[in-house]
Design a protein around this motif. Structure first.
Motif, PDB file in Angstrom:
ATOM      1  N   ASN A 108       0.789  -1.225   0.000  1.00 20.36           N
ATOM      2  CA  ASN A 108       0.000   0.000   0.000  1.00 20.36           C
ATOM      3  C   ASN A 108       0.824   1.280   0.000  1.00 20.36           C
ATOM      4  O   ASN A 108       0.557   2.204  -0.768  1.00 20.36           O
ATOM      5  CB  ASN A 108      -0.968  -0.002   1.190  1.00 20.36           C
ATOM      6  N   TRP A 109       1.836   1.349   0.868  1.00 21.82           N
ATOM      7  CA  TRP A 109       2.593   2.597   0.933  1.00 21.82           C
ATOM      8  C   TRP A 109       3.374   2.829  -0.359  1.00 21.82           C
ATOM      9  O   TRP A 109       3.512   3.971  -0.826  1.00 21.82           O
ATOM     10  CB  TRP A 109       3.539   2.618   2.141  1.00 21.82           C
ATOM     11  N   PHE A 110       3.854   1.740  -0.958  1.00 22.67           N
ATOM     12  CA  PHE A 110       4.600   1.870  -2.211  1.00 22.67           C
ATOM     13  C   PHE A 110       3.666   2.311  -3.333  1.00 22.67           C
ATOM     14  O   PHE A 110       4.017   3.179  -4.140  1.00 22.67           O
ATOM     15  CB  PHE A 110       5.276   0.541  -2.566  1.00 22.67           C
ATOM     16  N   ASP A 111       2.487   1.699  -3.404  1.00 24.20           N
ATOM     17  CA  ASP A 111       1.507   2.091  -4.415  1.00 24.20           C
ATOM     18  C   ASP A 111       1.124   3.562  -4.275  1.00 24.20           C
ATOM     19  O   ASP A 111       0.933   4.267  -5.268  1.00 24.20           O
ATOM     20  CB  ASP A 111       0.246   1.229  -4.291  1.00 24.20           C
ATOM     21  N   LYS A 112       1.000   4.016  -3.028  1.00 23.74           N
ATOM     22  CA  LYS A 112       0.628   5.414  -2.800  1.00 23.74           C
ATOM     23  C   LYS A 112       1.685   6.350  -3.371  1.00 23.74           C
ATOM     24  O   LYS A 112       1.354   7.365  -4.013  1.00 23.74           O
ATOM     25  CB  LYS A 112       0.440   5.668  -1.302  1.00 23.74           C
ATOM     26  N   TRP A 113       2.960   6.025  -3.156  1.00 23.46           N
ATOM     27  CA  TRP A 113       4.029   6.848  -3.707  1.00 23.46           C
ATOM     28  C   TRP A 113       4.080   6.752  -5.228  1.00 23.46           C
ATOM     29  O   TRP A 113       4.125   7.753  -5.935  1.00 23.46           O
ATOM     30  CB  TRP A 113       5.388   6.446  -3.139  1.00 23.46           C
ATOM     31  N   ALA A 114       4.042   5.530  -5.752  1.00 27.07           N
ATOM     32  CA  ALA A 114       4.198   5.314  -7.188  1.00 27.07           C
ATOM     33  C   ALA A 114       3.058   5.936  -7.984  1.00 27.07           C
ATOM     34  O   ALA A 114       3.237   6.287  -9.157  1.00 27.07           O
ATOM     35  CB  ALA A 114       4.291   3.824  -7.477  1.00 27.07           C
ATOM     36  N   ASN A 115       1.886   6.065  -7.374  1.00 22.54           N
ATOM     37  CA  ASN A 115       0.738   6.673  -8.036  1.00 22.54           C
ATOM     38  C   ASN A 115       0.620   8.173  -7.779  1.00 22.54           C
ATOM     39  O   ASN A 115      -0.307   8.807  -8.284  1.00 22.54           O
ATOM     40  CB  ASN A 115      -0.562   5.988  -7.583  1.00 22.54           C
ATOM     41  N   SER A 116       1.533   8.722  -7.008  1.00 21.42           N
ATOM     42  CA  SER A 116       1.455  10.149  -6.671  1.00 21.42           C
ATOM     43  C   SER A 116       1.820  11.020  -7.863  1.00 21.42           C
ATOM     44  O   SER A 116       2.555  10.616  -8.764  1.00 21.42           O
ATOM     45  CB  SER A 116       2.394  10.471  -5.500  1.00 21.42           C
ATOM     46  N   SER A 117       1.310  12.224  -7.860  1.00 22.91           N
ATOM     47  CA  SER A 117       1.617  13.183  -8.932  1.00 22.91           C
ATOM     48  C   SER A 117       3.105  13.506  -8.968  1.00 22.91           C
ATOM     49  O   SER A 117       3.688  13.663 -10.047  1.00 22.91           O
ATOM     50  CB  SER A 117       0.812  14.464  -8.726  1.00 22.91           C
ATOM     51  N   LEU A 118       3.730  13.595  -7.787  1.00 22.97           N
ATOM     52  CA  LEU A 118       5.158  13.910  -7.728  1.00 22.97           C
ATOM     53  C   LEU A 118       5.978  12.826  -8.415  1.00 22.97           C
ATOM     54  O   LEU A 118       6.885  13.117  -9.212  1.00 22.97           O
ATOM     55  CB  LEU A 118       5.603  14.060  -6.282  1.00 22.97           C
ATOM     56  N   SER A 119       5.669  11.575  -8.131  1.00 25.09           N
ATOM     57  CA  SER A 119       6.396  10.472  -8.762  1.00 25.09           C
ATOM     58  C   SER A 119       6.242  10.515 -10.279  1.00 25.09           C
ATOM     59  O   SER A 119       7.218  10.367 -11.024  1.00 25.09           O
ATOM     60  CB  SER A 119       5.888   9.128  -8.230  1.00 25.09           C
ATOM     61  N   ARG A 120       5.027  10.726 -10.743  1.00 27.45           N
ATOM     62  CA  ARG A 120       4.780  10.741 -12.185  1.00 27.45           C
ATOM     63  C   ARG A 120       5.509  11.911 -12.851  1.00 27.45           C
ATOM     64  O   ARG A 120       6.087  11.764 -13.934  1.00 27.45           O
ATOM     65  CB  ARG A 120       3.270  10.808 -12.457  1.00 27.45           C
ATOM     66  N   LEU A 121       5.521  13.054 -12.203  1.00 26.52           N
ATOM     67  CA  LEU A 121       6.223  14.212 -12.762  1.00 26.52           C
ATOM     68  C   LEU A 121       7.733  13.999 -12.790  1.00 26.52           C
ATOM     69  O   LEU A 121       8.414  14.430 -13.733  1.00 26.52           O
ATOM     70  CB  LEU A 121       5.879  15.467 -11.949  1.00 26.52           C
ATOM     71  N   LEU A 122       8.259  13.343 -11.765  1.00 25.54           N
ATOM     72  CA  LEU A 122       9.699  13.063 -11.743  1.00 25.54           C
ATOM     73  C   LEU A 122      10.089  12.162 -12.912  1.00 25.54           C
ATOM     74  O   LEU A 122      11.124  12.387 -13.563  1.00 25.54           O
ATOM     75  CB  LEU A 122      10.086  12.414 -10.417  1.00 25.54           C
ATOM     76  N   TRP A 123       9.275  11.155 -13.190  1.00 24.76           N
ATOM     77  CA  TRP A 123       9.569  10.272 -14.316  1.00 24.76           C
ATOM     78  C   TRP A 123       9.487  11.010 -15.647  1.00 24.76           C
ATOM     79  O   TRP A 123      10.344  10.814 -16.530  1.00 24.76           O
ATOM     80  CB  TRP A 123       8.613   9.076 -14.318  1.00 24.76           C
ATOM     81  N   ILE A 124       8.483  11.849 -15.795  1.00 24.74           N
ATOM     82  CA  ILE A 124       8.381  12.634 -17.032  1.00 24.74           C
ATOM     83  C   ILE A 124       9.604  13.532 -17.181  1.00 24.74           C
ATOM     84  O   ILE A 124      10.141  13.710 -18.281  1.00 24.74           O
ATOM     85  CB  ILE A 124       7.077  13.451 -17.042  1.00 24.74           C
ATOM     86  N   GLY A 125      10.073  14.085 -16.058  1.00 20.97           N
ATOM     87  CA  GLY A 125      11.284  14.892 -16.091  1.00 20.97           C
ATOM     88  C   GLY A 125      12.491  14.089 -16.563  1.00 20.97           C
ATOM     89  O   GLY A 125      13.339  14.598 -17.317  1.00 20.97           O
ATOM     90  N   ILE A 126      12.569  12.828 -16.143  1.00 16.30           N
ATOM     91  CA  ILE A 126      13.660  11.955 -16.603  1.00 16.30           C
ATOM     92  C   ILE A 126      13.575  11.748 -18.108  1.00 16.30           C
ATOM     93  O   ILE A 126      14.585  11.810 -18.822  1.00 16.30           O
ATOM     94  CB  ILE A 126      13.614  10.607 -15.853  1.00 16.30           C
ATOM     95  N   TYR A 127      12.366  11.507 -18.627  1.00 17.39           N
ATOM     96  CA  TYR A 127      12.198  11.307 -20.071  1.00 17.39           C
ATOM     97  C   TYR A 127      12.624  12.561 -20.837  1.00 17.39           C
ATOM     98  O   TYR A 127      13.308  12.475 -21.861  1.00 17.39           O
ATOM     99  CB  TYR A 127      10.748  10.972 -20.409  1.00 17.39           C
ATOM    100  N   VAL A 128      12.227  13.719 -20.334  1.00 18.81           N
ATOM    101  CA  VAL A 128      12.582  14.978 -20.993  1.00 18.81           C
ATOM    102  C   VAL A 128      14.099  15.151 -21.013  1.00 18.81           C
ATOM    103  O   VAL A 128      14.677  15.536 -22.038  1.00 18.81           O
ATOM    104  CB  VAL A 128      11.902  16.169 -20.289  1.00 18.81           C
TER     105      VAL A 128
END
Length: 246
Positions: A119-139
């Protein structure tokens, strides 16, 4: 240019592997078993490979079980029969996903039995911050290696890779293709040789035999994920539920 092409192809297939192997065949259907340690390892593998489009194994497993129970009815989380286009279908899927994640979606207990949970991992992985960090990596990767800005048009594909794989099957494989087996739904096989979707394109086969490890069932069909699963079985990473592996 070659680095970007290789990166895109690698992301496509690694993300797809996590979805078909861990989310679909394991979390939703329990086609094989694995230890809790390996389960956590594949949570991490799914997070790294899906990145900004990470899908919770718990939520995916529940939602996909609901799909099989209510295929092509108003209770199906994603059915072309109830949406005019795949954008509205996937928006409805997103709302169901979010409500399951939040614990507000009404469902029967049978859909939640033995789904992998962290649960705690899913909460982080689904967070907006996590998703934005990954998009930043792609950029950053595209800034460093793309030969021109035209290649940046691929970044949105990276950002929604998981849902994109989902819409290819949940929309197109219920509208187009051929049928190997008669079922009570609109599932179809998209390809005769499914290299693009690692076996997920054999959707009609899968609806006929939901817990079968090998999605290929007819002559000339090949499930790219199946030999990988056989290798993982030989390595004792996963175990089949039945003595006979197909």
């Amino acid at each position: 240019m070659y680095f970007i092409i290789a990166f895109f192809i690698l992301h496509w297939y690694l993300s797809l592997f996590s979805q078909t192997f861990f989310l679909h065949r394991y979390a939703a259907h329990k086609a094989f078993t694995m230890s809790k340690t390996w389960e956590r390892v594949f949570f991490l593998v799914t997070y790294v490979t899906q990145g900004s489009s990470y899908l919770s194994p718990k939520v995916y497993g529940i939602m996909h079980r609901i799909h099989h129970a209510y295929t092509d009815t108003e209770l199906d989380p994603h059915s072309p029969a109830y949406d005019s286009n795949f954008f509205t279908m996937m928006w409805r899927t997103k709302k169901v996903y979010t409500s399951i994640m939040d614990g507000t979606y009404p469902m029967e207990e049978k859909f939640t039995k033995n789904v992998p949970s962290w649960n705690w991992f899913d909460k982080w992985a689904n967070s907006s911050l996590s998703r934005l960090l990954w998009i930043g990596i792609y950029v950053c990767i595209y800034i460093a290696f793309a030969p021109s800005y035209w290649w940046f048009l691929l970044i949105p594909v990276h950002a929604v890779m998981g849902p994109l794989h989902g819409v290819i099957i949940n929309w197109f494989a219920h509208k187009y293709g051929h049928v190997n087996f008669e079922t009570d739904n609109t599932s179809k096989n998209l390809f005769k040789l499914d290299v693009l979707m690692m076996g997920e394109g054999y959707h009609n086969n899968h609806h006929k035999f939901p817990s079968r490890i090998n999605f290929a069932a007819g002559k000339g069909e090949f499930d790219l994920c199946y030999p990988i699963i056989l290798l993982l079985m030989k390595l004792k990473v996963v175990k089949p539920l039945n003595a006979e592996v197909q």
